[in-house]
Design an enzyme around this catalytic site. Structure first.
Site, PDB file in Angstrom:
ATOM      1  N   ARG A 122      -4.969   0.122   0.915  1.00  0.00           N
ATOM      2  CA  ARG A 122      -5.348   0.433  -0.466  1.00  0.00           C
ATOM      3  C   ARG A 122      -4.142   0.135  -1.330  1.00  0.00           C
ATOM      4  O   ARG A 122      -3.029   0.557  -1.027  1.00  0.00           O
ATOM      5  CB  ARG A 122      -5.739   1.919  -0.566  1.00  0.00           C
ATOM      6  N   GLU A 173     -15.233  -0.648 -10.006  1.00  0.00           N
ATOM      7  CA  GLU A 173     -16.144  -0.664  -8.856  1.00  0.00           C
ATOM      8  C   GLU A 173     -16.991  -1.936  -8.919  1.00  0.00           C
ATOM      9  O   GLU A 173     -17.167  -2.516  -9.993  1.00  0.00           O
ATOM     10  CB  GLU A 173     -17.047   0.574  -8.891  1.00  0.00           C
ATOM     11  N   ARG A 231      -6.370   5.330   5.153  1.00  0.00           N
ATOM     12  CA  ARG A 231      -5.890   4.006   4.742  1.00  0.00           C
ATOM     13  C   ARG A 231      -4.398   4.070   4.446  1.00  0.00           C
ATOM     14  O   ARG A 231      -3.899   5.087   3.950  1.00  0.00           O
ATOM     15  CB  ARG A 231      -6.611   3.532   3.479  1.00  0.00           C
TER      16      ARG A 231
END
Length: 175
Positions: free
Chosen positions: A68, A76, A110
């Site tokens: 990330r 999005e 992540r």
């Protein structure tokens, strides 16, 4: 003669059995590594998947990592400029070699970090070109991202062409 064949078979089975055990142990070590939540300072690898503008999956030494991007938040996929952000990232990343300066591991497991491709800080590039917001909540000290975002706004680059773009964290909260 039967004894010789029998001894050879035992040696072969012992050797291959040991080899397989060592391989199993090494894969257990990888699983153990993830379970301990150890965070490497840096990872380098090949990009195997780009789900959106601020996340990549890479492979390093046979192990897959979700990365990330630190300090930024892209729209999005279902938001305006979400797909454009992904496309921009795909055009500007060397899929065969990325370097990630790991900052932390997030609650989803992540690695979160600064991603470099061909020497370029992609986190900064995404903000500079108007494909991501500076994620101030998580990166207050990243003043360069703030400066780049303000410049992109002023120049009406990317998502800043819109009159009132909605930040992705606000969009997610409304869902």
């Amino acid at each position: 003669m039967k004894k010789i064949i029998y001894i050879i078979m035992i040696v072969i089975l012992t050797y291959f059995g040991k080899f397989q055990t060592e391989e199993k142990n090494s894969s257990k070590e990888k699983v153990e590594y993830n379970k301990k939540n150890e965070i490497p300072e840096e990872v380098r690898g090949k990009v195997v998947y780009i789900p959106d503008g601020d996340t990549i999956h890479i492979v390093m030494n046979g192990e897959k990592f979700k990365i990330r991007f630190y300090g930024i938040d892209c729209p999005e996929s279902s938001q305006p400029y979400g797909l454009e952000a992904k496309e921009f990232l795909m055009k500007n990343i060397d899929k065969n070699d990325v370097r990630v300066e790991v900052v932390e591991k997030d609650r989803y497991g992540r690695l979160v970090g600064k991603v470099y491709s061909k020497g370029v800080n992609l986190n900064e590039l995404m903000v500079e070109e108007g494909y991501a917001w500076w994620y101030e909540k998580y990166a207050r000290k990243e003043k360069k991202l703030e400066i780049l975002q303000n410049r992109a706004k002023k120049d009406k680059k990317g998502l800043w062409e819109q009159d009132n773009p909605q930040a992705p964290w606000e969009y997610r909260n409304k869902k």
